[in-house]
Structures are given as structure tokens and as C-alpha cells.
Design an enzyme around this catalytic site. Sequence first.
Site, PDB file in Angstrom:
ATOM      1  N   ARG A  98       0.822  -1.223   0.000  1.00 39.82           N
ATOM      2  CA  ARG A  98       0.000   0.000   0.000  1.00 39.82           C
ATOM      3  C   ARG A  98       0.848   1.263   0.000  1.00 39.82           C
ATOM      4  O   ARG A  98       0.572   2.201  -0.750  1.00 39.82           O
ATOM      5  CB  ARG A  98      -0.971   0.016   1.180  1.00 39.82           C
ATOM      6  CG  ARG A  98      -2.109  -0.984   1.040  1.00 39.82           C
ATOM      7  CD  ARG A  98      -2.980  -0.992   2.257  1.00 39.82           C
ATOM      8  NE  ARG A  98      -2.155  -1.404   3.408  1.00 39.82           N
ATOM      9  CZ  ARG A  98      -2.473  -1.207   4.665  1.00 39.82           C
ATOM     10  NH1 ARG A  98      -3.591  -0.590   4.993  1.00 39.82           N
ATOM     11  NH2 ARG A  98      -1.696  -1.634   5.632  1.00 39.82           N
ATOM     12  N   ASN A 132      -6.224  -2.542   2.288  1.00 37.60           N
ATOM     13  CA  ASN A 132      -6.188  -4.000   2.439  1.00 37.60           C
ATOM     14  C   ASN A 132      -7.609  -4.514   2.543  1.00 37.60           C
ATOM     15  O   ASN A 132      -8.507  -3.816   3.033  1.00 37.60           O
ATOM     16  CB  ASN A 132      -5.427  -4.400   3.712  1.00 37.60           C
ATOM     17  CG  ASN A 132      -3.931  -4.345   3.540  1.00 37.60           C
ATOM     18  OD1 ASN A 132      -3.413  -4.324   2.442  1.00 37.60           O
ATOM     19  ND2 ASN A 132      -3.229  -4.326   4.661  1.00 37.60           N
TER      20      ASN A 132
END
Length: 91
Positions: free
Chosen positions: A18, A36
Site C-alpha cells: 500500500r 487492504n
Amino acid sequence: MITRHLRITGRVQGVGYRDALCAQAATLGVTGWVRNRRDGSVEALVQGEAERVEQMIAWARRGPPAARVVEVRIEAIAAETFGQFERKPTL
């Protein structure tokens, strides 16, 4: 301007995916978000000029060095306009 919804599977959590995706988005000048998913995947919405979004998708297929991307599912969608790229909480 185009918008693409991405679902990335493989070893993509716990490897800095990320944060690296956010950094790549800043480099390419695209907007949207990343988060996520509880199933172990990463979900992202990427918006910008078509060429830049395609470059982001190409990067998503590789990810950061510790990631092992198995699949990137891509869906063209209509979405509101985003002013930045942000990291969202897990869903």
C-alpha cells in the site's frame, strides 16, 4: 480521465504494498485510494489520464520487491473525482 478499480491478489499484505502504491501514485500524478481487504488482497481505485493509469496498473502487476503478485483484476468504473491518493482502512 479514466477510473479503474483494481483487486490485487498474492503476497501483497505485510510487504509495504500500500505504501509503495501510494508513492507510485504520487510519482505518476494519479488520484484515488488503496486499502487492504480481510481476504488478504489489496483493493485500489486509480483515476487519471489514461496513459498514467495504465502505467499504474503495470506497476501494480509487479508491486514492491517483497510482494509476489498473482493476479490484478481490473474493472472500468464511473466514480466521483478524487483530489489526491489516499490510504484507507482495511475493509
